[in-house]
Write a protein that holds these residues in place. Sequence first.
Motif, PDB file in Angstrom:
ATOM      1  N   LEU A  33       0.714  -1.373  -0.080  1.00 31.31           N
ATOM      2  CA  LEU A  33       0.284   0.048  -0.095  1.00 31.31           C
ATOM      3  C   LEU A  33       1.011   1.018   0.170  1.00 31.31           C
ATOM      4  CD1 LEU A  33      -2.416  -0.685   2.789  1.00 31.31           C
ATOM      5  CD2 LEU A  33      -2.792  -0.811   0.130  1.00 31.31           C
ATOM      6  N   TYR A  34       1.271   1.192   0.391  1.00 30.36           N
ATOM      7  CA  TYR A  34       2.675   2.310   0.564  1.00 30.36           C
ATOM      8  C   TYR A  34       3.429   2.967  -0.394  1.00 30.36           C
ATOM      9  CZ  TYR A  34       6.452   5.356   3.217  1.00 30.36           C
ATOM     10  OH  TYR A  34       6.630   6.460   2.982  1.00 30.36           O
ATOM     11  N   GLY A  35       4.263   1.564  -0.890  1.00 28.09           N
ATOM     12  CA  GLY A  35       4.268   1.854  -2.622  1.00 28.09           C
ATOM     13  C   GLY A  35       3.836   2.467  -3.314  1.00 28.09           C
ATOM     14  N   GLY A  36       2.200   2.191  -3.359  1.00 18.94           N
ATOM     15  CA  GLY A  36       1.384   2.715  -4.415  1.00 18.94           C
ATOM     16  C   GLY A  36       0.968   4.067  -3.747  1.00 18.94           C
ATOM     17  N   MET A  37       0.579   4.393  -2.616  1.00 16.62           N
ATOM     18  CA  MET A  37       0.171   5.783  -2.451  1.00 16.62           C
ATOM     19  C   MET A  37       1.911   6.828  -2.850  1.00 16.62           C
ATOM     20  SD  MET A  37      -2.244   5.735  -1.190  1.00 16.62           S
ATOM     21  CE  MET A  37      -2.870   4.633  -2.353  1.00 16.62           C
ATOM     22  N   ALA A  41       0.562  10.075  -4.754  1.00 18.22           N
ATOM     23  CA  ALA A  41       0.394  11.352  -3.922  1.00 18.22           C
ATOM     24  C   ALA A  41       0.645  12.696  -5.528  1.00 18.22           C
ATOM     25  CB  ALA A  41       1.681  11.355  -2.901  1.00 18.22           C
ATOM     26  N   GLY A  42       1.535  12.132  -5.703  1.00 18.33           N
ATOM     27  CA  GLY A  42       2.645  12.870  -6.848  1.00 18.33           C
ATOM     28  C   GLY A  42       1.082  13.102  -7.865  1.00 18.33           C
ATOM     29  N   VAL A  43       0.584  12.148  -9.095  1.00 18.65           N
ATOM     30  CA  VAL A  43       0.049  12.351  -9.839  1.00 18.65           C
ATOM     31  C   VAL A  43      -1.419  13.234  -8.918  1.00 18.65           C
ATOM     32  CG1 VAL A  43      -2.273  10.878 -11.475  1.00 18.65           C
ATOM     33  CG2 VAL A  43       0.418  10.077 -10.414  1.00 18.65           C
ATOM     34  N   LEU A  44      -2.049  12.956  -8.136  1.00 16.75           N
ATOM     35  CA  LEU A  44      -3.519  13.540  -7.598  1.00 16.75           C
ATOM     36  C   LEU A  44      -3.244  15.277  -7.603  1.00 16.75           C
ATOM     37  CD1 LEU A  44      -5.075  11.294  -5.283  1.00 16.75           C
ATOM     38  CD2 LEU A  44      -5.092  11.534  -7.072  1.00 16.75           C
ATOM     39  N   ALA A  45      -1.761  15.324  -6.496  1.00 19.21           N
ATOM     40  CA  ALA A  45      -1.278  16.709  -6.334  1.00 19.21           C
ATOM     41  C   ALA A  45      -1.421  18.166  -7.869  1.00 19.21           C
ATOM     42  CB  ALA A  45       0.255  17.024  -5.946  1.00 19.21           C
ATOM     43  N   TYR A  46      -1.558  17.441  -8.594  1.00 17.73           N
ATOM     44  CA  TYR A  46      -1.167  18.523 -10.044  1.00 17.73           C
ATOM     45  C   TYR A  46      -3.114  19.172  -9.928  1.00 17.73           C
ATOM     46  CZ  TYR A  46      -1.493  20.133 -14.619  1.00 17.73           C
ATOM     47  OH  TYR A  46      -1.620  21.137 -15.851  1.00 17.73           O
ATOM     48  N   ILE A  62      -2.955  15.542  -0.759  1.00 17.04           N
ATOM     49  CA  ILE A  62      -2.658  14.912   0.518  1.00 17.04           C
ATOM     50  C   ILE A  62      -3.987  14.219   1.485  1.00 17.04           C
ATOM     51  CG2 ILE A  62      -4.918  16.528   0.860  1.00 17.04           C
ATOM     52  CD1 ILE A  62      -4.300  17.890   2.928  1.00 17.04           C
ATOM     53  N   PHE A  63      -4.425  13.671   0.459  1.00 20.59           N
ATOM     54  CA  PHE A  63      -4.955  12.436   0.557  1.00 20.59           C
ATOM     55  C   PHE A  63      -4.058  11.190   0.597  1.00 20.59           C
ATOM     56  CE2 PHE A  63      -8.509  15.373  -1.574  1.00 20.59           C
ATOM     57  CZ  PHE A  63      -8.548  15.923  -0.091  1.00 20.59           C
ATOM     58  N   ALA A  64      -3.612  10.654  -1.008  1.00 22.52           N
ATOM     59  CA  ALA A  64      -2.551  10.207  -0.193  1.00 22.52           C
ATOM     60  C   ALA A  64      -1.214   9.666   0.411  1.00 22.52           C
ATOM     61  CB  ALA A  64      -1.849   9.394  -1.863  1.00 22.52           C
ATOM     62  N   PHE A  65      -1.497  11.223   0.819  1.00 24.49           N
ATOM     63  CA  PHE A  65      -0.279  11.471   1.338  1.00 24.49           C
ATOM     64  C   PHE A  65      -0.099  11.172   3.265  1.00 24.49           C
ATOM     65  CE2 PHE A  65       3.478  13.934   3.522  1.00 24.49           C
ATOM     66  CZ  PHE A  65       4.427  13.197   2.747  1.00 24.49           C
ATOM     67  N   LEU A  66      -1.431  11.878   3.132  1.00 24.50           N
ATOM     68  CA  LEU A  66      -2.112  11.567   4.848  1.00 24.50           C
ATOM     69  C   LEU A  66      -1.836  10.095   4.870  1.00 24.50           C
ATOM     70  CD1 LEU A  66      -5.114  13.885   5.052  1.00 24.50           C
ATOM     71  CD2 LEU A  66      -2.569  14.039   6.392  1.00 24.50           C
ATOM     72  N   ALA A 141      10.955  15.703  -2.018  1.00 25.46           N
ATOM     73  CA  ALA A 141      12.081  16.363  -0.757  1.00 25.46           C
ATOM     74  C   ALA A 141      10.683  16.632   0.636  1.00 25.46           C
ATOM     75  CB  ALA A 141      12.011  17.909  -0.987  1.00 25.46           C
ATOM     76  N   ALA A 142       9.404  16.991  -0.120  1.00 28.14           N
ATOM     77  CA  ALA A 142       8.605  17.720   0.910  1.00 28.14           C
ATOM     78  C   ALA A 142       8.542  15.992   2.099  1.00 28.14           C
ATOM     79  CB  ALA A 142       6.784  17.754   0.721  1.00 28.14           C
ATOM     80  N   TYR A 143       8.990  14.783   0.855  1.00 24.96           N
ATOM     81  CA  TYR A 143       8.603  13.106   0.976  1.00 24.96           C
ATOM     82  C   TYR A 143       9.500  12.843   2.341  1.00 24.96           C
ATOM     83  CZ  TYR A 143       8.538   7.980   0.776  1.00 24.96           C
ATOM     84  OH  TYR A 143       9.197   7.065   0.975  1.00 24.96           O
TER      85      TYR A 143
END
Length: 239
Positions: A33-37, A41-46, A62-66, A141-143
């Motif tokens: 699950l972690y690898g998928g998120m 997260a990068g795709v949804l951030a657009y 934000i939703f995937a990152f949380l 970087a943020a990750y």
Amino acid sequence: MSDTASQAPATSAETASPPGISMPLGLFVFTLLYGGMTVLAGVLAYKQVQLWPTDLAVESGIFAFLLLVVISSTLAQLYGKQMAQRIVWWGFLPLLIASVLMQLVLNLPASPEMLEGRAEDLAAFEQVHSTVWRVWAAGPAAYIVSLLLNIWIFDRLKGSGEASTIGLMVRGALASALSQALDSVIFITLAFYGLFPIMNLLIGQVIAKVALSIVLVPLLITFGVKAAQWLDARKSGQS
């Protein structure tokens, strides 16, 4: 004293794994699950979404990152800080592979059928994914900063002894709120500064992440710990 009596009790990792495999089932599932998120997260951030009824905004990653915060805290709680940190570092691998594949796809010629019949779809795909490179660059970087900080705070607040459910939730809320506030500043600045005014997005992102960290993340961490323990016990019963 018999050999059976002299043997040390098996650890949870040992009892949760079939012979020849050292990874508990809960750890295996949550790592997937972690690898998928990390990629999602990068795709949804657009896309930035409005925080109604205000004019503030939040990027959808934000939703995937949380969920990454929830998973890393769950791993730290059950399998230790070092294991959680290891998963965070290895999380760069799916990010790297995804970014390389995206560049490959963008540079490959489109089919004649798509050029002639679906040119608008092709243009939309290329516009989104060719301009998302700053998001993909800002993400790691943020990750790495925020998730390692989350694990460190979560582990330091653990103390000694068996943690209660309330203690688990409080630790999860504090660690997530602090790390996600820092994540917002790093990510929004690197990804979007200069493209458009970022103050509303930055304020909205911090408010949303801190609020969700206090309200939602503790419940999800508690659920994650219970789910991983259930998976480990289920595999242990089958072995």
